[in-house]
Design an enzyme around this catalytic site. Structure first.
Site, mmCIF file in Angstrom:
data_model
loop_
_atom_site.group_PDB
_atom_site.id
_atom_site.type_symbol
_atom_site.label_atom_id
_atom_site.label_comp_id
_atom_site.label_asym_id
_atom_site.label_seq_id
_atom_site.Cartn_x
_atom_site.Cartn_y
_atom_site.Cartn_z
ATOM 1 N N ASN A 1 11.574 -8.866 -0.466
ATOM 2 C CA ASN A 1 10.290 -9.428 -0.872
ATOM 3 C C ASN A 1 10.236 -10.947 -0.865
ATOM 4 O O ASN A 1 9.206 -11.527 -1.212
ATOM 5 C CB ASN A 1 9.907 -8.884 -2.245
ATOM 6 C CG ASN A 1 9.471 -7.439 -2.138
ATOM 7 O OD1 ASN A 1 8.549 -7.136 -1.401
ATOM 8 N ND2 ASN A 1 10.161 -6.559 -2.830
ATOM 9 N N THR B 1 0.710 -1.257 0.000
ATOM 10 C CA THR B 1 0.000 0.000 0.000
ATOM 11 C C THR B 1 0.740 1.310 0.000
ATOM 12 O O THR B 1 1.653 1.524 0.770
ATOM 13 C CB THR B 1 -0.942 0.072 1.223
ATOM 14 O OG1 THR B 1 -1.761 -1.058 1.190
ATOM 15 C CG2 THR B 1 -1.741 1.324 1.225
ATOM 16 N N GLU C 1 11.516 0.052 -2.024
ATOM 17 C CA GLU C 1 12.240 -1.118 -1.511
ATOM 18 C C GLU C 1 13.422 -1.497 -2.372
ATOM 19 O O GLU C 1 13.275 -1.795 -3.553
ATOM 20 C CB GLU C 1 11.307 -2.308 -1.460
ATOM 21 C CG GLU C 1 10.402 -2.226 -0.262
ATOM 22 C CD GLU C 1 9.486 -3.398 -0.185
ATOM 23 O OE1 GLU C 1 9.427 -4.166 -1.148
ATOM 24 O OE2 GLU C 1 8.825 -3.533 0.854
#
Lengths: 389, 389
Positions: free
Chosen positions: B384, B184, B264
């Protein structure tokens, strides 16, 4: 590999050489020749609008459904080289035609390697002449050709199907555009069956749609992707449509499995099946969207049964769905029902090399499709971030 | 951060607390309250069909163009939790309404974190009560709120625009669906300008399309993405449409830059501009296709001026192009003209953090668009692929 490969079917010879196109000094040119008596052929090329010079040349060569030979080189894609690239591809084919006394227009060309570097023509022409003199029908000749088309592949890929008095052979390399600017999936199929060019084309189209087109390593599509099937008719057998389709599908499926297993940096082979859509096409869209989602692919690398990423990814797919009624299974175990987690979902074991993902999009429709993909690993990043120069 | 953030504009108070939703024990709930005199609001939500319970609730709350408060939690997305998730989002908002004596239907909710885990309601309700008692209008209050909405973000994101007697403030977190199942992008904007809800919505739509919608880290779209703008009218100033658009665009652009910089695993910030298409929309398609291509993104990570991957990627885009007339520039230096390499192209220096990529698709059309993306790095894979549990 124990498969007889492209020289298994009667009427074909092959050869390979080291022309010096690859800096590594590994074999980098191959030739596959159809010795007849028939010369029907079919082909499927990349859907990319930016296409390499050999693709343009091969499209023209196969347009009338006849091919006598294919010349391959690895180490250089001969893509994005402008008019010089087109001229170089033509010159290479002319050299092969001259050496084999074949009509120039009946020879296809396949290149794989770095995009945007001119083909070193002195080396390529000498290589073409050398390989034309080293042709043979042995299994060793087929293996040599299969080796000479490799780029970042770690193993050769060959396959065979033996029918009643006839057979199909194949070799392949790469997958999609998986390589570090060393582009391309190339697949060559040979058969000694007799069949019309139209029959071969429909057989090949069907097999490709169920095999190579369901294989999606990174969503990229090369400028050079080519699949060619040549039929010599040397067996004298004309198999039924069903037999022909079964054989070509089997060989394509075998090569596709080998491509997936050798994909760059792969640590997981992931099969994604989507059902519960209105049409098969929608199911395929959703399966592809999931197979290309980096967050999902990273989760697979981490053996992480993170089903929330599956829902987030398919929610963006161009497919009808019931967002409140999506089911997900990992390796046959339910992890999400009615778009909500199943108790124990986070404990599902995904530590094996093969992961099976099943998604039902909940419309009650009969649409169904699958794709095969891989995880997104450190090795993928490593291989693909290395300098091209 | 020196920006005053969401309490800069008159008429707003904010607060934050540690409810214990995050296992890390970091702040995880925030509240932003519009004290009026006006309550106009506008919002943009995720385009994903799979949406979190707070998104469903907030869509209803803002439907009439009025909002009095927004309650935020991090550490749990409250997505894919079925009817229980919807009930939990409603209960959380009811608790805030009770604590602040506000109408329940005028409170929006934003959640970010792991998908598919029920919200720990005892903690969340206690947290909502606590934060409602700790509201204030200081810069410290704004900072605390900005901190409490973070997940894998490494820094808080705040922005401000000061007009003549009025201002806009903002806070944000995440970007697209960049996080390890901690989904998000959430952005909250406040202004003390007076404006109708319709004017605010068109202003917000325009700013979002030029900022957050041009930011594409990994092509993924969260189940929870939300951007909300609340206007208190407390300044008594009604800026012109142009002033209002300039201010909101400036603040959104600032937050988008901060999101891209903190994405990220990012080691490169890449701006891709595409021109020479028939329409802007086609240019945007091509820019997005390139920005999502893993081979291109890996090349950026490796500082590799591999322009062949740019052509291979845009060749698959849903855009008209002249495949023989594509130009590419890296950091202002031509590397490809007429779809062919420019001498010296492989020596272009891409070692800096910011990389500028310009592509002309060669139709002669006036279409133009840009996207901002990042490279694909080892750190992205690392973050991830970590276990969600």
């Amino acid at each position: 590999m124990t498969a007889a490969g492209i020289t298994g079917p009667a009427g074909f010879s092959a050869g390979a050489t080291t022309a010096g196109i690859k800096p590594s000094g590994k074999p980098d040119m191959a030739l596959v020749v159809n010795n007849g008596p028939r010369y029907e052929a079919a082909a499927v090329f990349t859907r990319n609008r930016v296409v390499a010079s050999p693709v343009k040349l091969s499209r023209k060569a196969v347009a009338d459904g006849q091919l006598a030979a294919i010349v391959f080189n690895s180490g250089n894609a001969n893509a994005c080289n402008g008019p010089q690239g087109d001229a170089d591809a033509s010159a290479l084919v002319a050299e092969v035609a001259h050496s084999l006394a074949l009509p120039e227009g009946k020879i296809a060309a396949c290149s794989t390697g770095l995009i945007g570097e001119p083909l070193p023509m002195e080396k390529a022409l000498a290589g073409a002449g050398a390989v034309a003199k080293a042709l043979g029908g042995s299994t060793d000749h087929a293996h040599a050709a299969a080796e000479a088309i490799l780029t970042t592949d770690t193993v050769t890929k060959e396959a065979a199907y033996v029918g009643a008095g006839w057979s199909v052979g194949a070799m392949g390399k790469g997958v999609g555009m998986m390589a570090p600017s060393l582009a391309t999936m190339l697949v060559c199929l040979t058969t000694d069956a007799a069949a019309s060019a139209a029959a071969l084309q429909s057989t090949l189209d069907k097999a490709v749609s169920q095999t190579f087109n369901t294989l999606d390593v990174d969503g990229s599509t090369s400028t050079n992707d080519t699949v060619i099937l040549m039929a010599s008719g040397a067996s004298g057998v004309s198999p039924s449509q069903e037999e022909r389709e079964t054989a070509v599908l089997a060989v394509c499926s075998d090569i596709a499995d080998q491509l997936q297993a050798d994909a760059e940096g792969v640590t997981k082979r992931v099969k994604i099946t989507v059902e519960g859509t209105v049409t098969d096409y929608q199911a395929l869209n959703a399966a592809r969207t999931l197979g290309r989602d980096n967050l999902f692919k990273c989760a697979m690398f981490g053996s992480d049964p993170n089903w929330g990423r599956v829902l987030a990814a398919v929610g963006m797919a161009d497919a009808e769905m019931d967002p409140e009624n999506i089911s997900v299974y990992f390796n046959g175990q339910p992890v999400c029902r009615a778009s909500t987690g199943v108790p124990g979902a986070r404990e599902v074991d995904l530590s094996g090399t093969d992961i099976d993902v099943y998604v039902d999009l909940g419309t009650g429709g009969t649409g169904s499709a699958f794709v095969r993909t891989t995880d997104l690993s450190h090795a993928y990043v490593e291989i693909n971030s290395a300098y091209s120069s």
